[in-house]
Design a protein around this motif. Structure first.
Motif, PDB file in Angstrom:
ATOM      1  N   ASN A   1       2.074  10.360   2.444  1.00 40.49           N
ATOM      2  CA  ASN A   1       1.409   9.262   3.162  1.00 40.49           C
ATOM      3  C   ASN A   1       2.125   7.930   2.932  1.00 40.49           C
ATOM      4  O   ASN A   1       2.238   7.107   3.839  1.00 40.49           O
ATOM      5  N   GLY A   2       2.605   7.729   1.699  1.00 42.46           N
ATOM      6  CA  GLY A   2       3.331   6.495   1.398  1.00 42.46           C
ATOM      7  C   GLY A   2       4.640   6.402   2.159  1.00 42.46           C
ATOM      8  O   GLY A   2       4.986   5.348   2.701  1.00 42.46           O
ATOM      9  N   VAL A   3       5.378   7.507   2.204  1.00 40.65           N
ATOM     10  CA  VAL A   3       6.657   7.524   2.932  1.00 40.65           C
ATOM     11  C   VAL A   3       6.421   7.300   4.421  1.00 40.65           C
ATOM     12  O   VAL A   3       7.141   6.541   5.079  1.00 40.65           O
TER      13      VAL A   3
ATOM     14  N   ILE B   1       0.823  -1.213   0.000  1.00 35.19           N
ATOM     15  CA  ILE B   1       0.000   0.000   0.000  1.00 35.19           C
ATOM     16  C   ILE B   1       0.859   1.266   0.000  1.00 35.19           C
ATOM     17  O   ILE B   1       0.598   2.189  -0.786  1.00 35.19           O
ATOM     18  N   PRO B   2       1.922   1.367   0.827  1.00 34.08           N
ATOM     19  CA  PRO B   2       2.778   2.557   0.738  1.00 34.08           C
ATOM     20  C   PRO B   2       3.421   2.721  -0.643  1.00 34.08           C
ATOM     21  O   PRO B   2       3.520   3.834  -1.158  1.00 34.08           O
ATOM     22  N   GLY B   3       3.849   1.585  -1.240  1.00 28.51           N
ATOM     23  CA  GLY B   3       4.439   1.676  -2.573  1.00 28.51           C
ATOM     24  C   GLY B   3       3.437   2.169  -3.597  1.00 28.51           C
ATOM     25  O   GLY B   3       3.772   2.965  -4.486  1.00 28.51           O
TER      26      GLY B   3
ATOM     27  N   GLY C   1      -5.637   3.619  -5.532  1.00 26.65           N
ATOM     28  CA  GLY C   1      -5.184   4.067  -4.218  1.00 26.65           C
ATOM     29  C   GLY C   1      -6.297   4.080  -3.184  1.00 26.65           C
ATOM     30  O   GLY C   1      -6.043   3.915  -1.984  1.00 26.65           O
ATOM     31  N   PHE C   2      -7.536   4.256  -3.637  1.00 24.31           N
ATOM     32  CA  PHE C   2      -8.668   4.223  -2.710  1.00 24.31           C
ATOM     33  C   PHE C   2      -8.824   2.860  -2.057  1.00 24.31           C
ATOM     34  O   PHE C   2      -9.478   2.740  -1.011  1.00 24.31           O
ATOM     35  N   THR C   3      -8.237   1.830  -2.688  1.00 24.91           N
ATOM     36  CA  THR C   3      -8.330   0.482  -2.116  1.00 24.91           C
ATOM     37  C   THR C   3      -7.769   0.443  -0.703  1.00 24.91           C
ATOM     38  O   THR C   3      -8.272  -0.289   0.159  1.00 24.91           O
ATOM     39  N   SER C   4      -6.734   1.248  -0.454  1.00 26.02           N
ATOM     40  CA  SER C   4      -6.113   1.256   0.870  1.00 26.02           C
ATOM     41  C   SER C   4      -7.007   1.905   1.928  1.00 26.02           C
ATOM     42  O   SER C   4      -6.777   1.746   3.126  1.00 26.02           O
ATOM     43  N   LEU C   5      -8.030   2.640   1.485  1.00 26.77           N
ATOM     44  CA  LEU C   5      -8.927   3.307   2.420  1.00 26.77           C
ATOM     45  C   LEU C   5     -10.167   2.481   2.735  1.00 26.77           C
ATOM     46  O   LEU C   5     -10.891   2.792   3.682  1.00 26.77           O
ATOM     47  N   ALA C   6     -10.409   1.454   1.912  1.00 26.37           N
ATOM     48  CA  ALA C   6     -11.620   0.649   2.071  1.00 26.37           C
ATOM     49  C   ALA C   6     -11.339  -0.553   2.971  1.00 26.37           C
ATOM     50  O   ALA C   6     -10.511  -1.401   2.645  1.00 26.37           O
ATOM     51  N   THR C   7     -12.024  -0.602   4.101  1.00 27.20           N
ATOM     52  CA  THR C   7     -11.869  -1.721   5.038  1.00 27.20           C
ATOM     53  C   THR C   7     -13.144  -2.537   5.169  1.00 27.20           C
ATOM     54  O   THR C   7     -13.129  -3.605   5.768  1.00 27.20           O
ATOM     55  N   ALA C   8     -14.256  -2.050   4.633  1.00 26.99           N
ATOM     56  CA  ALA C   8     -15.526  -2.768   4.685  1.00 26.99           C
ATOM     57  C   ALA C   8     -16.276  -2.533   3.377  1.00 26.99           C
ATOM     58  O   ALA C   8     -15.918  -1.629   2.596  1.00 26.99           O
TER      59      ALA C   8
END
Length: 224
Positions: free
Chosen positions: A202-204, A76-78, A137-144
């Motif tokens: 945010n990635g760093v 996700i950071p990458g 990138g939005f994938t990293s924000l979706a948890t449900a």
């Protein structure tokens, strides 16, 4: 109540992030150029189809984002850093240059086509590399599953705004003018540049706060 607030915050964040990238106002002259000679009904029909294609493309990358990341071993950071660099590059091009647009060859080729709804309208004018990278990138924000629904709703809202804006494209160009469109492109470019840089930050930060990375650095120093 908190989940409801998070839902609408994620939806609004999606709209704010994608709208400057898709930038329907700046796309108005290109849309008019590649649909030149079409009847208003034909132009609106192709615009409607292009917006539907855009939603389908972005939702596909949103849903398949986790699979793509797992298949290629992308963290996700990458993903945030790579997507941020790409988005920042697009924003820098809009800010420093005359504005992101289709090339003359692409525009001439589009004029010769009978149907331009998928290419070049939906892709790459609407769902280009920047918006696709942002969507993944939005994938990293979706948890449900509700988070995915919120992001998809945001994409649909952006498509509706794009449709309404470009449906009135001829009036918009006349009112705003060429200089106004260029100024708007530079404003949008600055916003996109800021979004891209924030993605990189945010990635760093994600890498620097990762427990495995911290453990590896600590072990390296202890080995010395």
């Amino acid at each position: 109540m908190q989940n409801f607030r998070h839902f609408w915050e994620l939806t609004l964040g999606t709209v704010i992030a994608l709208l400057p990238l898709i930038n329907p106002l700046a796309s108005a002259p290109t849309f008019l150029a590649i649909t030149e000679g079409d009847t208003p009904q034909r132009r609106h029909q192709q615009l409607r189809a292009a917006c539907l294609y855009m939603v389908a493309i972005l939702v596909a990358f949103l849903v398949g984002g986790t699979f793509i990341m797992g298949f290629f071993g992308i963290s996700i950071p990458g993903l945030r850093i790579a997507g941020g660099l790409l988005v920042a590059g697009i924003g820098s091009g809009l800010l420093m240059g005359p504005g992101g647009d289709l090339t003359n060859d692409a525009r001439d080729e589009a004029k010769a086509k009978r149907d331009v709804s998928f290419s070049p309208l939906a892709m790459p004018l609407f769902a280009g590399p920047g918006s696709i990278a942002m969507t993944i990138g939005f994938t990293s924000l979706a948890t449900a599953w509700t988070d995915y629904v919120a992001i998809i709703l945001g994409i649909v809202i952006v498509a509706i705004i794009s449709y309404i804006t470009l449906r009135l494209a001829d009036r918009v160009v006349k009112i705003v003018g060429v200089n106004g469109m260029q100024a708007l492109s530079k404003i949008m470019g600055f916003l996109i540049l800021c979004i891209g840089i924030q993605f990189v930050v945010n990635g760093v930060l994600g890498i620097l706060t990762d427990k495995e990375v911290i453990g590896a650095i600590r072990a390296a120093f202890q080995g010395r």
